[in-house]
Motif scaffolding. Structure first.
Motif, PDB file in Angstrom:
ATOM      1  N   LEU A 224     -51.515  12.029  44.245  1.00 12.95           N
ATOM      2  CA  LEU A 224     -50.624  13.092  43.788  1.00 12.95           C
ATOM      3  C   LEU A 224     -51.243  14.470  44.068  1.00 12.95           C
ATOM      4  CD1 LEU A 224     -47.922  13.582  42.357  1.00 12.95           C
ATOM      5  CD2 LEU A 224     -49.155  13.568  40.202  1.00 12.95           C
ATOM      6  N   MET A 225     -52.529  14.598  43.836  1.00 11.44           N
ATOM      7  CA  MET A 225     -53.217  15.867  44.119  1.00 11.44           C
ATOM      8  C   MET A 225     -53.176  16.181  45.615  1.00 11.44           C
ATOM      9  SD  MET A 225     -56.392  15.320  41.467  1.00 11.44           S
ATOM     10  CE  MET A 225     -57.335  16.733  41.986  1.00 11.44           C
ATOM     11  N   ILE A 226     -53.342  15.167  46.447  1.00  5.71           N
ATOM     12  CA  ILE A 226     -53.262  15.366  47.899  1.00  5.71           C
ATOM     13  C   ILE A 226     -51.856  15.805  48.289  1.00  5.71           C
ATOM     14  CG2 ILE A 226     -53.281  14.145  50.118  1.00  5.71           C
ATOM     15  CD1 ILE A 226     -55.675  12.518  49.020  1.00  5.71           C
ATOM     16  N   ALA A 227     -50.841  15.195  47.683  1.00  2.00           N
ATOM     17  CA  ALA A 227     -49.460  15.572  47.991  1.00  2.00           C
ATOM     18  C   ALA A 227     -49.199  17.036  47.645  1.00  2.00           C
ATOM     19  CB  ALA A 227     -48.490  14.664  47.234  1.00  2.00           C
ATOM     20  N   PHE A 228     -49.676  17.489  46.496  1.00  6.19           N
ATOM     21  CA  PHE A 228     -49.511  18.900  46.129  1.00  6.19           C
ATOM     22  C   PHE A 228     -50.296  19.815  47.066  1.00  6.19           C
ATOM     23  CE2 PHE A 228     -48.209  17.373  41.801  1.00  6.19           C
ATOM     24  CZ  PHE A 228     -46.934  17.918  41.847  1.00  6.19           C
TER      25      PHE A 228
END
Length: 154
Positions: A11-15
């Protein structure tokens, strides 16, 4: 529990990827507006600030301006821009740069050297790249630890 160590970094990578795409798109629009060759006199219709952070983190404030101008074809265009000069207030006039094809992507920022824009984008891309790499390393280490823990179980 193991899935948490994959879901949160993913999720952090997606953001981070979303932020990267947004930063590149904004830089491209500003560069295209500067290269468009068209200018107009715009009026600042409104200024406002947004804040983020607080609690245990530092608070950052962003100044926004809303501009209106008329293109050479007579079309009325309004746009909003963040990060303008703090001395510009409602009612002030500013020169905006735009492309004839996309006047809604205008900018009131004064043209800067290409090197400065490239350096700013390079710093943003480097930071986000290191952040993404850190998330990937975390996921790899978590995977290794869970694999080894699974091998130790009877």
């Amino acid at each position: 529990m193991e899935a948490l160590f994959y879901a949160v970094p993913s999720l952090m990578i997606a953001f981070a990827v979303l932020a990267l795409v947004t930063a590149v798109r904004r830089a491209r629009r500003v560069r295209d507006a500067w290269d468009g060759g068209l200018t107009a006199e715009a009026r600042c219709l409104r200024t406002y600030t947004t804040t983020s952070g607080g609690g245990n983190t530092s608070v950052s404030t962003t100044l926004h301006h809303v501009y209106a101008f008329r293109t050479r074809e007579g079309r009325e265009v309004r746009f909003e821009e963040a990060g303008g000069p703090a001395t510009r207030v409602e009612g002030d006039f500013a020169t905006v740069h735009y492309r004839a094809e996309h006047p809604e992507h205008a900018t009131a920022h004064a043209p800067a050297r290409r090197g400065r824009l490239a350096a700013e984008q390079g710093c943003v891309l480097a930071f986000l790249g290191v952040f993404i790499a850190g998330c990937l390393v975390f996921m790899a280490v978590a995977h290794t630890l869970f694999s080894e823990a699974g091998d130790l179980m009877p």
